[in-house]
Design an enzyme around this catalytic site. Structure first.
Site, PDB file in Angstrom:
ATOM      1  N   ASP A  10       0.876  -1.168   0.000  1.00 10.82           N
ATOM      2  CA  ASP A  10       0.000   0.000   0.000  1.00 10.82           C
ATOM      3  C   ASP A  10       0.927   1.235   0.000  1.00 10.82           C
ATOM      4  O   ASP A  10       2.134   1.108   0.250  1.00 10.82           O
ATOM      5  CB  ASP A  10      -0.853  -0.044   1.275  1.00 10.82           C
ATOM      6  CG  ASP A  10      -1.571   1.256   1.545  1.00 10.82           C
ATOM      7  OD1 ASP A  10      -2.251   1.751   0.636  1.00 10.82           O
ATOM      8  OD2 ASP A  10      -1.419   1.783   2.673  1.00 10.82           O
ATOM      9  N   ASP A  12      -0.130   5.177   0.990  1.00 12.53           N
ATOM     10  CA  ASP A  12      -0.343   6.181   2.047  1.00 12.53           C
ATOM     11  C   ASP A  12      -0.448   5.516   3.413  1.00 12.53           C
ATOM     12  O   ASP A  12      -1.274   4.631   3.629  1.00 12.53           O
ATOM     13  CB  ASP A  12      -1.597   7.001   1.744  1.00 12.53           C
ATOM     14  CG  ASP A  12      -1.429   7.783   0.454  1.00 12.53           C
ATOM     15  OD1 ASP A  12      -0.456   8.536   0.362  1.00 12.53           O
ATOM     16  OD2 ASP A  12      -2.260   7.624  -0.461  1.00 12.53           O
TER      17      ASP A  12
HETATM   18  C1  XBP Z   1      -5.101   6.408   0.766  1.00  7.01           C
HETATM   19  C2  XBP Z   1      -6.303   7.094   0.305  1.00  7.01           C
HETATM   20  C3  XBP Z   1      -6.188   8.210  -0.664  1.00  7.01           C
HETATM   21  C4  XBP Z   1      -5.445   9.409  -0.155  1.00  7.01           C
HETATM   22  C5  XBP Z   1      -5.696  10.615  -1.020  1.00  7.01           C
HETATM   23  O1  XBP Z   1      -4.796   5.391  -0.116  1.00  7.01           O
HETATM   24  O2  XBP Z   1      -7.396   6.732   0.686  1.00  7.01           O
HETATM   25  O3  XBP Z   1      -7.488   8.605  -1.009  1.00  7.01           O
HETATM   26  O4  XBP Z   1      -5.888   9.745   1.143  1.00  7.01           O
HETATM   27  O5  XBP Z   1      -5.344  10.374  -2.334  1.00  7.01           O
HETATM   28  P1  XBP Z   1      -3.794   4.120   0.215  1.00  7.01           P
HETATM   29  P2  XBP Z   1      -6.276  10.855  -3.563  1.00  7.01           P
HETATM   30  O6  XBP Z   1      -3.580   4.013   1.684  1.00  7.01           O
HETATM   31  O7  XBP Z   1      -4.531   2.957  -0.391  1.00  7.01           O
HETATM   32  O8  XBP Z   1      -2.517   4.407  -0.531  1.00  7.01           O
HETATM   33  O9  XBP Z   1      -6.766  12.223  -3.229  1.00  7.01           O
HETATM   34  O10 XBP Z   1      -5.355  10.838  -4.766  1.00  7.01           O
HETATM   35  O11 XBP Z   1      -7.401   9.849  -3.663  1.00  7.01           O
HETATM   36 MG    MG Z   2      -2.882   3.179   3.482  1.00  6.16          MG
END
Ligand code: XBP
Ligand code: MG
Length: 252
Positions: A10, A12
Site C-alpha cells: 500500500d 499512504d
Molecule cells: C489512501 C487514500 C487516498 C489518499 C488521497 O490510499 O485513501 O485517497 O488519502 O489520495 P492508500 P487521492 O492508503 O490505499 O494508498 O486524493 O489521490 O485519492
Molecule cells: Mg494506506
C-alpha cells in the site's frame, strides 16, 4: 509449503506518513483556491479517512458535514476538477518537502530486489501521486522497481473492495498464497483479505486504534537493526526487524 514470490505495498500510511501533513494540507489548499470555506482539521481528517479516495472523501464531507452547501449543477465534474487541483498541489508539496519513508521500507525494498522477490503497489491514491512519492522519497528511478503500480481509478471500486489487489495479482500472474500484502489501515486489510492475501499491517498515525485481528502480523513499523519494531499481534520469534528471511520463514 508456498514460496514467497512478491510483496504488494500500500502507499499512504504504509510507505510514508502522507495523510496528515501532505494529503490533508493539499485538500485544504485546493478548497482555499476554489474559495470554499471548507477546512479539514487533523481530527476531522481522521474521520474522513474512513472513506478511501479523494473524490469520494470530498463527496462524503459535503453529504455529511455541509448539507447547507449549494451544489453546482454538475457536482461530479466540479469535484473531479477540485480533486485535480488537489493532486497538483499535493505533488508540489512532495517536491518541496519530500516525506521520509517509514522505518524499514527502503531496506526491505532493496533486499527484496536483491533476493528476486517481485514488487508491486496497490493504492487508492491517484497514480501520479504514488509515482511522485516513489521518485521524491525513494529515488528518481524507483517507479521501475515495481512491476505493477495499481492506483486510484484503475479499478471501479476502491478499498475496502478487493478489486485493486485482484488487479495486481492478475497483472503479476501470481496466486494470492505466493504474495504478501503490506498495509496500514482496516480498509486496506479488508481489501487485501478480500483477495485472499496474507497481510502484514504496520499501523500508522491515523490507524493505530483500528481492529487488525485478522492480519497475519501487526507491527508498529517494519523496524531497522538499530530501531526494532514492536509486535502488536502475531509471532516473530526473536526477530527485531522485518527482512526477507523472516518473511520466508513465516511463509514456510
Ligand atoms: C489512501 C487514500 C487516498 C489518499 C488521497 O490510499 O485513501 O485517497 O488519502 O489520495 P492508500 P487521492 O492508503 O490505499 O494508498 O486524493 O489521490 O485519492
Ligand atoms: Mg494506506
Amino acid at each position: 509449503m508456498t514460496k514467497l514470490s512478491a510483496l504488494i505495498f500500500d502507499v499512504d500510511g504504509t510507505l510514508a506518513e502522507t495523510e496528515r501533513d501532505a494529503h490533508r494540507v493539499a485538500f485544504n489548499e485546493a478548497f482555499a483556491e476554489y474559495h470554499l470555506d471548507w477546512h479539514w482539521t487533523v481530527e476531522l481528517y481522521g474521520e474522513l479517512l474512513t472513506v478511501t479516495g479523494g473524490k469520494e472523501r470530498i463527496k462524503h464531507y459535503v453529504n455529511r458535514y455541509r448539507p447547507d452547501y449549494n451544489r453546482p449543477d454538475n457536482f461530479d465534474a466540479f469535484v473531479a476538477d477540485l480533486h485535480q487541483k488537489k493532486t497538483a498541489l499535493y505533488q508540489t508539496l512532495l517536491a518541496r518537502n519530500p516525506i521520509s519513508l517509514r522505518p524499514g521500507v527502503r531496506r526491505l525494498l532493496e533486499e527484496a530486489r536483491r533476493e528476486g522477490i517481485r514488487l508491486a503497489i496497490a493504492t487508492t491514491t491517484t497514480l501520479k501521486n504514488a509515482n511522485r512519492l516513489l521518485e521524491h522519497s525513494l529515488m528518481p528511478e524507483a517507479v521501475k522497481w515495481f512491476e505493477v503500480i495499481a492506483a486510484g481509478d484503475m479499478v471501479s471500486a476502491k478499498k475496502p473492495a478487493a478489486d485493486i489487489y485482484e488487479y495486481v495479482l492478475k497483472d503479476l500472474g501470481l496466486k494470492p498464497e505466493e504474495c504478501l500484502a503490506i498495509e496500514d489501515s482496516k480498509n486496506g486489510l479488508r481489501s487485501a483479505m478480500g483477495a485472499n492475501l496474507r497481510t502484514l499491517v504496520t499501523v500508522s498515525d491515523y490507524t493505530r486504534h483500528e481492529d487488525f485481528s485478522e492480519a497475519f502480523l501487526v507491527l508498529n513499523h517494519l523496524g531497522e537493526p538499530d530501531k526494532p519494531f514492536t509486535v502488536l499481534a502475531g509471532n516473530v520469534g526473536d526477530a527485531r526487524y522485518v527482512d526477507i528471511a523472516l518473511l520466508r520463514h513465516l511463509f514456510s
